[in-house]
Design a protein around this motif. Sequence first.
Motif, PDB file in Angstrom:
ATOM      1  N   MET A 171       0.889  -1.040  -0.108  1.00 49.15           N
ATOM      2  CA  MET A 171      -0.083   0.160   0.076  1.00 49.15           C
ATOM      3  C   MET A 171       0.752   1.297   0.005  1.00 49.15           C
ATOM      4  SD  MET A 171      -3.004   1.207   2.689  1.00 49.15           S
ATOM      5  CE  MET A 171      -4.101   2.457   2.542  1.00 49.15           C
ATOM      6  N   LYS A 172       0.548   2.099  -0.804  1.00 50.95           N
ATOM      7  CA  LYS A 172       1.491   3.453  -1.070  1.00 50.95           C
ATOM      8  C   LYS A 172       1.492   4.155   0.225  1.00 50.95           C
ATOM      9  CE  LYS A 172       2.121   7.182  -4.162  1.00 50.95           C
ATOM     10  NZ  LYS A 172       3.581   7.095  -4.340  1.00 50.95           N
ATOM     11  N   ASN A 173       2.477   4.831   0.608  1.00 51.75           N
ATOM     12  CA  ASN A 173       2.390   5.789   1.721  1.00 51.75           C
ATOM     13  C   ASN A 173       1.710   7.031   1.253  1.00 51.75           C
ATOM     14  OD1 ASN A 173       3.930   3.973   2.964  1.00 51.75           O
ATOM     15  ND2 ASN A 173       5.846   5.252   2.954  1.00 51.75           N
ATOM     16  N   LYS A 174       1.067   7.609   2.525  1.00 53.78           N
ATOM     17  CA  LYS A 174       0.297   8.835   2.239  1.00 53.78           C
ATOM     18  C   LYS A 174       1.152   9.898   2.221  1.00 53.78           C
ATOM     19  CE  LYS A 174      -3.503  11.603   4.266  1.00 53.78           C
ATOM     20  NZ  LYS A 174      -4.384  11.762   5.389  1.00 53.78           N
ATOM     21  N   TYR A 175       2.370  10.022   2.850  1.00 54.93           N
ATOM     22  CA  TYR A 175       3.062  11.186   2.946  1.00 54.93           C
ATOM     23  C   TYR A 175       4.262  11.054   2.262  1.00 54.93           C
ATOM     24  CZ  TYR A 175      -0.219  12.001   6.811  1.00 54.93           C
ATOM     25  OH  TYR A 175      -1.329  12.239   7.302  1.00 54.93           O
ATOM     26  N   VAL A 176       5.485  10.483   2.493  1.00 58.85           N
ATOM     27  CA  VAL A 176       6.732  10.139   1.755  1.00 58.85           C
ATOM     28  C   VAL A 176       7.003   8.618   1.503  1.00 58.85           C
ATOM     29  CG1 VAL A 176       7.600  12.373   2.612  1.00 58.85           C
ATOM     30  CG2 VAL A 176       8.249  10.113   3.975  1.00 58.85           C
ATOM     31  N   ASP A 177       7.847   8.280   0.432  1.00 61.91           N
ATOM     32  CA  ASP A 177       7.729   7.275   0.058  1.00 61.91           C
ATOM     33  C   ASP A 177       9.149   6.332   0.768  1.00 61.91           C
ATOM     34  OD1 ASP A 177       5.648   7.143  -1.837  1.00 61.91           O
ATOM     35  OD2 ASP A 177       7.089   7.922  -3.276  1.00 61.91           O
ATOM     36  N   PHE A 178       9.854   7.158   1.290  1.00 65.75           N
ATOM     37  CA  PHE A 178      11.210   6.615   2.037  1.00 65.75           C
ATOM     38  C   PHE A 178      11.171   6.144   3.363  1.00 65.75           C
ATOM     39  CE2 PHE A 178      11.413  11.150   1.192  1.00 65.75           C
ATOM     40  CZ  PHE A 178      11.689  11.695   2.605  1.00 65.75           C
ATOM     41  N   ILE A 179      10.045   6.637   4.131  1.00 66.24           N
ATOM     42  CA  ILE A 179       9.835   6.043   5.570  1.00 66.24           C
ATOM     43  C   ILE A 179       8.436   5.854   5.632  1.00 66.24           C
ATOM     44  CG2 ILE A 179      12.029   7.207   6.480  1.00 66.24           C
ATOM     45  CD1 ILE A 179       9.924   9.472   7.641  1.00 66.24           C
ATOM     46  N   SER A 180       8.083   5.297   6.659  1.00 72.56           N
ATOM     47  CA  SER A 180       6.535   4.849   6.897  1.00 72.56           C
ATOM     48  C   SER A 180       5.751   5.988   7.280  1.00 72.56           C
ATOM     49  CB  SER A 180       6.372   3.733   7.949  1.00 72.56           C
ATOM     50  OG  SER A 180       6.702   4.103   9.117  1.00 72.56           O
ATOM     51  N   ASP A 181       4.421   5.966   7.132  1.00 76.08           N
ATOM     52  CA  ASP A 181       3.669   6.972   7.574  1.00 76.08           C
ATOM     53  C   ASP A 181       3.762   7.021   9.086  1.00 76.08           C
ATOM     54  OD1 ASP A 181       2.777   7.854   5.149  1.00 76.08           O
ATOM     55  OD2 ASP A 181       0.911   6.531   5.005  1.00 76.08           O
ATOM     56  N   GLU A 182       3.724   6.038   9.527  1.00 74.49           N
ATOM     57  CA  GLU A 182       3.712   5.896  10.971  1.00 74.49           C
ATOM     58  C   GLU A 182       4.948   6.528  11.698  1.00 74.49           C
ATOM     59  OE1 GLU A 182       3.482   2.584  14.799  1.00 74.49           O
ATOM     60  OE2 GLU A 182       3.817   2.072  12.950  1.00 74.49           O
ATOM     61  N   HIS A 183       6.036   6.357  11.021  1.00 78.71           N
ATOM     62  CA  HIS A 183       7.340   7.028  11.588  1.00 78.71           C
ATOM     63  C   HIS A 183       7.375   8.539  11.241  1.00 78.71           C
ATOM     64  CE1 HIS A 183      11.698   7.185  12.567  1.00 78.71           C
ATOM     65  NE2 HIS A 183      11.708   7.773  11.457  1.00 78.71           N
ATOM     66  N   PHE A 184       6.888   8.758  10.113  1.00 79.33           N
ATOM     67  CA  PHE A 184       6.562  10.519   9.808  1.00 79.33           C
ATOM     68  C   PHE A 184       5.944  11.133  10.932  1.00 79.33           C
ATOM     69  CE2 PHE A 184       5.301  14.064   7.395  1.00 79.33           C
ATOM     70  CZ  PHE A 184       6.546  14.496   7.064  1.00 79.33           C
ATOM     71  N   LEU A 185       4.681  10.544  11.016  1.00 82.74           N
ATOM     72  CA  LEU A 185       3.759  11.166  12.176  1.00 82.74           C
ATOM     73  C   LEU A 185       4.247  11.100  13.412  1.00 82.74           C
ATOM     74  CD1 LEU A 185       0.336   9.568  10.904  1.00 82.74           C
ATOM     75  CD2 LEU A 185       0.950  11.812  10.786  1.00 82.74           C
ATOM     76  N   ASP A 186       5.257  10.205  13.829  1.00 79.18           N
ATOM     77  CA  ASP A 186       5.885  10.247  15.151  1.00 79.18           C
ATOM     78  C   ASP A 186       6.839  11.314  15.232  1.00 79.18           C
ATOM     79  OD1 ASP A 186       4.574   7.956  16.293  1.00 79.18           O
ATOM     80  OD2 ASP A 186       6.217   6.606  15.399  1.00 79.18           O
TER      81      ASP A 186
END
Length: 210
Positions: A1-16
């Motif tokens: 499933m494609k990330n919502k925000y950036v492709d190089f890290i997970s959405d969960e990590h980005f939100l954290d």
Amino acid sequence: MKNKYVDFISDEHFLDCVANLHKAYLKAKNNITKKNFYTNKVDTIKLTFDAKFNDIDEESLIQAEILRQIDKSINNSIGTFHEQILGGINGFEIGNLSGFDIKAKDDSLFAIFKFEKLSKNIEDCIFEQLTKDAQIFKNAKFYLVDFTIDSKYNEKWIIGNEEYKVSHKNVFKISGNSFYDLLTNTNESLKLVNESFVTICNEIKFAKQI
């Protein structure tokens, strides 16, 4: 499933990462209020002088100084934000006690971040340290990452003058956006981080309104 925000890290990590920066900002804002303003080594004589001779009311000057102190405090958190983002990329990690802000897990890359103008003496000291480390990790590349540069920049670091120049084949200066592209192996990745950050802030603002 494609990330919502950036492709190089997970959405969960980005939100954290965004959540940690938000907490740091709130902490800085709460720690510097008008109530404890005068405990932060403020030059009250200069403050009064500025108010009287620049025809600015003291309340406005205090608010401006509070914002300046918050901005100074949050700058370190911005650096931590970039460390956490880049440290979430596969193959890389936060430097922790290594003396570096980011490093490759296989010790093939080491980087120090720069967020403000540094004196020549300080930059020369950083260069000397990176050069010494490059003698130990002979196959690694070492970077001073300059986030004050907007343009793309990635060159061998050379110090000295026309008569005497010093460099090392594995020591470089690079702009923040070029470093992001280097680690993510994509283009305009820092711009995407900034845009995604704005998107999340707008989502939070919208959620508070409903």
